[in-house]
Design an enzyme around this catalytic site. Structure first.
Site, mmCIF file in Angstrom:
data_model
loop_
_atom_site.group_PDB
_atom_site.id
_atom_site.type_symbol
_atom_site.label_atom_id
_atom_site.label_comp_id
_atom_site.label_asym_id
_atom_site.label_seq_id
_atom_site.Cartn_x
_atom_site.Cartn_y
_atom_site.Cartn_z
ATOM 1 N N CYS A 162 -8.455 -2.053 4.500
ATOM 2 C CA CYS A 162 -8.317 -3.275 5.284
ATOM 3 C C CYS A 162 -9.490 -3.557 6.216
ATOM 4 C CB CYS A 162 -6.994 -3.299 6.050
ATOM 5 S SG CYS A 162 -6.516 -1.713 6.647
ATOM 6 N N GLU A 167 -16.167 -10.893 4.449
ATOM 7 C CA GLU A 167 -15.041 -10.684 3.537
ATOM 8 C C GLU A 167 -14.483 -12.029 3.059
ATOM 9 O OE1 GLU A 167 -11.146 -7.844 3.666
ATOM 10 O OE2 GLU A 167 -11.218 -9.391 5.190
ATOM 11 N N CYS A 194 -9.831 -1.692 15.028
ATOM 12 C CA CYS A 194 -10.154 -3.117 15.220
ATOM 13 C C CYS A 194 -10.227 -3.531 16.683
ATOM 14 C CB CYS A 194 -9.113 -3.977 14.527
ATOM 15 S SG CYS A 194 -8.924 -3.544 12.802
ATOM 16 N N SER A 213 -7.563 1.733 -1.920
ATOM 17 C CA SER A 213 -6.376 0.959 -2.236
ATOM 18 C C SER A 213 -6.827 -0.391 -2.775
ATOM 19 C CB SER A 213 -5.559 0.765 -0.956
ATOM 20 O OG SER A 213 -4.672 -0.319 -1.146
ATOM 21 N N GLU A 252 1.861 1.737 -3.402
ATOM 22 C CA GLU A 252 0.717 2.243 -4.170
ATOM 23 C C GLU A 252 0.552 3.751 -3.933
ATOM 24 O OE1 GLU A 252 -2.958 0.309 -3.131
ATOM 25 O OE2 GLU A 252 -4.076 1.257 -4.758
ATOM 26 N N GLU A 288 -14.749 -13.245 -4.912
ATOM 27 C CA GLU A 288 -13.478 -12.978 -5.582
ATOM 28 C C GLU A 288 -12.264 -13.340 -4.724
ATOM 29 O OE1 GLU A 288 -15.661 -10.776 -4.555
ATOM 30 O OE2 GLU A 288 -14.753 -8.949 -3.751
ATOM 31 N N GLU A 302 0.826 -1.207 0.000
ATOM 32 C CA GLU A 302 0.000 0.000 0.000
ATOM 33 C C GLU A 302 0.864 1.263 0.000
ATOM 34 O OE1 GLU A 302 -3.601 -0.533 2.212
ATOM 35 O OE2 GLU A 302 -3.679 1.574 2.772
ATOM 36 N N LYS A 330 -15.361 -9.542 8.840
ATOM 37 C CA LYS A 330 -14.335 -10.413 8.243
ATOM 38 C C LYS A 330 -14.935 -11.722 7.759
ATOM 39 C CE LYS A 330 -10.430 -8.100 8.740
ATOM 40 N NZ LYS A 330 -9.720 -7.652 7.521
#
Ligand SMILES: Cc1cc2nc3c(=O)[nH]c(=O)nc-3n(C[C@H](O)[C@H](O)[C@H](O)COP(=O)(O)O)c2cc1C
Ligand code: SF4
Ligand code: SF4
Ligand code: SF4
Lengths: 421, 578
Positions: free
Chosen positions: B306, B368, B510, B326, B289, B373, B286, B365
């Protein structure tokens, strides 16, 4: 309106006498004289007159109107509101409808005076959807008043601006409670707010707000015109003026009547309403609407004014009086009250939401003779919690009809439960 | 200035105790100062008062009826009683009224022994419910991979309503219907899967009872652990090591990293790895990036990706900003992809035999890991996601007391991490970790001061300008979706010219995630954050790009940051949702 020699025609003076859609006819009967007088005086002086008159709210709580105005007038704010509570959801009550249909200009004049007195430029009439004719007549009256310079900018050249808007109710009983009404007017779910803050400090949109009942308000032009002393001559010392009572049930002549406060129940039932309609004897009187107490005939000589009733723990409510004869079942009456409140609770707070449900459940059990004596204790326990801990007056009073019925007609309840075991 | 101080204080009397307290306290707060704890249910320390449960009632001299202590402010001379026969009676009645509508299935409830209602029933000594039991029989909602709603258990305290509306700015949970038919429901009573729910799980923390819980993966993890042909590896998120101690009654903010590793081994995981490792990897990708976007004049600001609750939120509510995200997968998903590719190759295992379990502070999560994908390894990269709470449950069920375990180390190679990876667990941590790396990558000088204090702490939106060589980088950090919304709305109006934004769906980041131990309050969040920074300070390496295994990984396998292989395994794309 019931015809009776005892009746007074003060706030009902124009009902059925003038064309309620004609501002000209209203003007011919002293209409807008009070507003003209008001505009020559200081707002403070108007508030003083109302305070001196001793006028108390006719919407149920009997709070001194002048004091309410005084608090709102003395709170600084960039905006203030006056609201007419025309939600009239109390079963068996239709006095506000009579006033709005028969004399809408009086109400509009009153609200304008209220606006001037507290320093507000904007008023709302919150009215129940079912009152179609009232809505039409008020709308017409507002338009005519606007056209004639009694509403809008620079009223009668005084520099005072005031306008009115009609807001249609959300169709529930609890929206008549003032803070739930604010929520509803603001487009939210109609749930009562926690007090304090009180409306005169933080009401509609968080601004100082005066909210009054229709009947309270229509007294205003009369008091301004005729003076506080004139007003205090009528009624009792602590409850001056008149009250419109609405009688229903087993009386010979049900309907509405304007009487001085301090009239007794006996006069009301036997002289005004012509007594019991059947051959049966009087059994029960429920005083003050669904939230009122269920009384035995022992109470016939009680004086119907705020203080005499308060001493006995009773309340006049909106002035609704239900009369039942000996053929009626108290248990069924109590059950239908329970059903009403269970349906009307907003559901926000525990004692009312759950208490009204349990009242219905337990009374249903009693009614179907499947209960024990213990159920009366349970109802009493519910009542204590509901009265003591409900968030708003709906829950605080939703058990009163039932607990007073048990108190005054215990034998009947016991006979049901005994047979049930 | 004794006078001005005197004005701020009022004298009150509570149960015979004279007390001087500030004027803006509620009776509930004042009583606490007098050592009197008034029972509550709808009250939550981080929320506006609702005053609806009517349990905290007290008597004020001169008042006609009892008052709620959570809503009532103290005033001079106030005389208060908190424990009279009437008060005891009505509190008990109100509690019984709630219990009369509540299923009596405590033994089968996720909140058994950690439930405010149960606790009250115990405190009040409830032995029987006098009122008829009137069950609601409402529909349960198991529609999402993350959140389970059992409205029959709901006691209508409205705390989740506050959280979802006021804290998260999502506003799916609302009171509907009236009277005894009132429920806390969703628009048109649709299941959460049909709605724009972030699956953040913050409503779980709001709930005093078991009406909202996580969709449990415990069973499938047990099953994997007992399958002889499965190679079961586990990764632990940064925030878990500073919170799972609470599942074993340790004080909030206890650091139990080594015990956590030992506990997982005892449960039977073959390898115990660390999401902190892929957090470091995320920073390298990142950070690269960010540099590429700044130097290549590409879409800015770059926004972190994230937090899967945040991702789902932006996909629903601000799809126009998706190009700002990102393309880096979250550390959890990078880990899954590498476990079933790099690690499989390195160990000679068939990726189909590898079973990847995550221990996460998060409910989103789970969603996710389920995203279609997320299968760049050729398999679903992550097979099961346990919340911190679920792991606590599994350990307890296995008779493992975390407090009594020795400290053990993570396994090689995916268990090696730096302090920068650790601070991912706190709001501002990703930003700080990225700055440590970006600074050195851009300037090729060593960073003198590692700690970027401006991006730390619990303030809702934090901003800073950071000088890196010639560049002044404008940063913003937001935590909670309500704050994310504010920031994005500002961006929409062109009021936010940042280069880099960190957003975490949960308040505090988190460590305050929807899968964390209950209770999670702002006070507890602050303790966990302190612990996270202590973990960082105690790490020998504190910069992601210095992680030796990350370096090795690039050398052996990935090539270079943002390279082709990285692109395939570590990056992803997003979907606009209705
Ligand atoms: C459940 C409930 C319903 C009420 N409904 C009405 C109503 O329909 N009309 C009304 O004027 N007041 C109603 N009230 C009383 C109002 O809250 C408020 O006291 C009144 O509008 C004040 O006006 P007043 O001072 O002129 O009486 C209701 C109160 C409660 C608790
Ligand atoms: S007392 Fe009844 S109507 Fe009033 S707030 Fe509570 S639930 Fe709503
Ligand atoms: S998971 Fe988050 S977004 Fe979804 S209902 Fe709960 S608080 Fe609202
Ligand atoms: S779901 Fe939980 S937090 Fe939400 S209202 Fe019901 S009991 Fe309260």
């Amino acid at each position: 309106m019931i015809d009776s020699p005892l009746a007074l025609r003060n706030i009902t003076r124009n009902i059925d006498k003038i064309d309620p859609e004609s501002i000209e006819e209203y003007l011919k009967t002293d209409g807008y004289e009070a507003l003209k007088k008001t505009l020559t005086m200081k707002p403070k002086e108007i508030v003083s007159i109302i305070r001196d008159s001793g006028l108390r709210g006719r919407g149920g709580a009997g709070y001194p109107t002048g004091l309410k105005w005084y608090f709102a007038a003395n709170t600084q704010s960039d905006a203030k509101y006056v609201i007419c509570n025309a939600d009239e959801g109390e079963p068996g009550t239709f006095k506000d409808r009579i006033l709005m249909e028969g004399d809408p200009f009086s109400l509009i004049e009153a609200l304008t005076i209220a606006g001037y007195a507290i320093g507000s430029n904007k008023g709302y009439i919150y009215i129940r959807d079912e009152y179609r004719l009232s809505i039409r007549r008020l709308q017409n009256a507002i338009e005519k008043a606007q056209q004639s310079g009694y509403l809008g900018l620079n009223i009668l050249g005084s520099g005072f601006d005031f306008d009115l808007e009609i807001s249609i109710g959300a169709g529930s009983y609890v929206c008549g409670e003032e803070t739930a009404l604010f929520e509803s007017l603001e487009g939210k779910r109609g749930e009562p707010r926690i007090k304090p803050p009180y409306p005169t400090e933080s009401g509609l949109f968080g601004k100082p707000t005066v909210i009054n009942n229709v009947e309270t308000l229509v007294n205003i032009p009369l008091i301004v015109n005729r003076g506080a002393d004139w007003f205090k001559e009528i009624g009792t010392e602590c409850s001056p003026g008149t009250k419109i009572f609405t009688l229903s049930g087993d009386v010979a002549r049900p309907g509405a009547i304007e009487l001085p406060l301090g009239t007794t129940l006996r006069e009301l039932i036997y002289e005004v309403a012509g007594g019991i309609s059947s051959e049966e004897k009087l059994k029960m009187i429920q005083l003050g609407g669904a939230a009122g107490h269920c009384l035995s005939p022992d109470y016939l000589d009680i004086s119907l004014d705020f203080d005499s009733l308060a001493v006995k723990g009773l309340s006049l409510g909106s002035g609704a009086i239900l009369v039942l004869d000996e053929s009626r079942s108290i248990i069924k009456t109590a059950y239908s009250l329970a059903k009403f409140f269970c349906h009307e609770s907003c559901g926000q707070c525990t004692p009312c939401r759950e208490g009204t449900l349990q009242q219905k459940e337990i009374l249903g059990r009693i009614l179907s003779k499947k209960s024990s004596e213990k159920d009366l204790e349970l109802l009493e326990r519910l009542s204590v919690s509901m009265v003591q801990t409900s968030l708003c007056p709906l829950g605080q009073t939703a058990s009163l009809g039932i607990s007073s019925a048990i108190k005054h007609f215990k034998e009947e309840f016991l006979s049901y439960s005994e047979r049930g075991i | 200035m004794a006078i001005s101080k005197a004005i701020e204080q009022v004298t009150i009397n509570i149960d015979g105790i004279e007390l001087n307290v500030p004027r803006d306290l509620t009776v509930l707060e004042a009583a606490k100062q007098a050592g009197i704890s008034i029972p509550t249910l709808c009250y939550h320390p981080d929320q506006d008062v609702k005053g609806v449960c009517r349990i905290c009632v007290i008597q004020v001299e001169g008042a006609k009826t009892l008052q709620t202590s959570c809503t009532l402010k103290v005033s001079e001379g106030m005389n208060i009683r908190t424990n009279t026969p009437l008060i005891r009676e009505v509190r008990k009645t109100n509690l019984e009224l709630i219990l009369a509508r509540h299923p009596k299935d405590c033994l089968e409830c996720a909140r058994n022994l950690n439930c405010e209602l149960q606790e009250l029933a115990n405190t009040f000594g409830i032995r029987e419910i006098s009122f008829p039991h009137l069950k609601k029989n409402l529909l349960e909602d198991y529609s999402t991979p993350s959140i389970v709603r059992e409205p029959d258990k709901c006691i209508l305290c409205r705390r989740c309503v506050y959280t979802c509306n006021e804290v998260q700015g999502v506003g799916l949970l609302q009171p509907i219907n009236r009277g005894s038919e009132t429920i806390i429901g969703t628009p048109y009573e649709l299941p959460l899967s049909d709605l724009a729910c972030a699956l953040c799980g913050q409503c779980i923390h709001a709930c005093p009872v078991g009406a909202i819980t996580e969709n449990s993966h415990i069973d499938r993890v047990w099953q994997a652990l007992s399958s002889p042909d499965k190679h079961v590896v586990v990764q632990t998120a940064p925030a878990v090591r500073v919170s799972i101690g609470e599942e074993f009654n340790l004080a909030p903010g206890s650091i139990v990293t080594g015990q956590l590793v030992a506990g997982l081994r005892r449960l039977g995981f073959t390898k115990v790895f660390d999401t902190d490792f892929t957090a470091d990897l995320t920073i390298v990708e990142e950070g690269s990036e960010l540099i590429e976007r700044i130097t290549g004049s590409k879409t800015l600001p770059l926004i972190t990706s994230c937090s899967p609750g945040w991702i789902k939120f932006i996909e629903h509510y601000y799809p126009e900003f998706l190009p700002h995200l990102s393309s880096c997968k979250s550390p959890q998903q990078m880990f899954g992809a590498l476990a079933k590719s790099y690690y499989a190759e390195k160990t000679g295992l068939d990726p189909k035999d590898i079973y990847v379990v995550s221990v996460m502070p998060c409910t989103a999560k789970k969603f996710e890991a389920d995203r279609p994908e997320m299968n760049d390894s050729g398999y679903q990269d992550v097979d099961a996601v346990l919340t911190t709470r679920e792991l606590g449950q599994m350990l307890r069920a296995s008779g493992i007391d975390l407090k009594k375990l020795p400290e053990e180390n993570y396994d090689l190679p995916l268990g090696i991490s730096t302090g920068a990876g650790a601070i991912f667990g706190a709001t501002g941590g990703v930003m700080e970790a990225a700055l440590r790396t970006a600074y050195e990558l851009i300037t090729t000088e060593e960073l003198a001061e590692l700690e970027f204090k401006d991006v730390r702490g619990l303030e809702g939106i934090k901003e800073a300008d950071v000088q890196i060589g010639e560049l002044t980088i404008k940063l913003a950090v937001a935590h909670s979706l309500g704050n994310a919304r504010k920031l994005l709305d500002a961006m929409k109006q062109g009021l936010a010219d940042y280069h880099f934004i960190e957003i975490m769906a949960c308040p505090g980041g988190c460590i305050g995630g929807g899968g964390q131990p209950i209770p999670t309050t702002n006070e507890i969040r602050a303790e966990r954050i302190k612990a996270i920074y202590e973990v960082d300070r105690n790490m020998p390496i504190r910069k992601s790009h210095e992680n030796p295994v990350v370096k090795e990984l690039y050398k052996e396998y990935l090539g270079k940051p943002l390279g082709e292989k990285s692109h395939h395994l570590l990056h992803t794309s997003y979907t606009a949702r209705f």
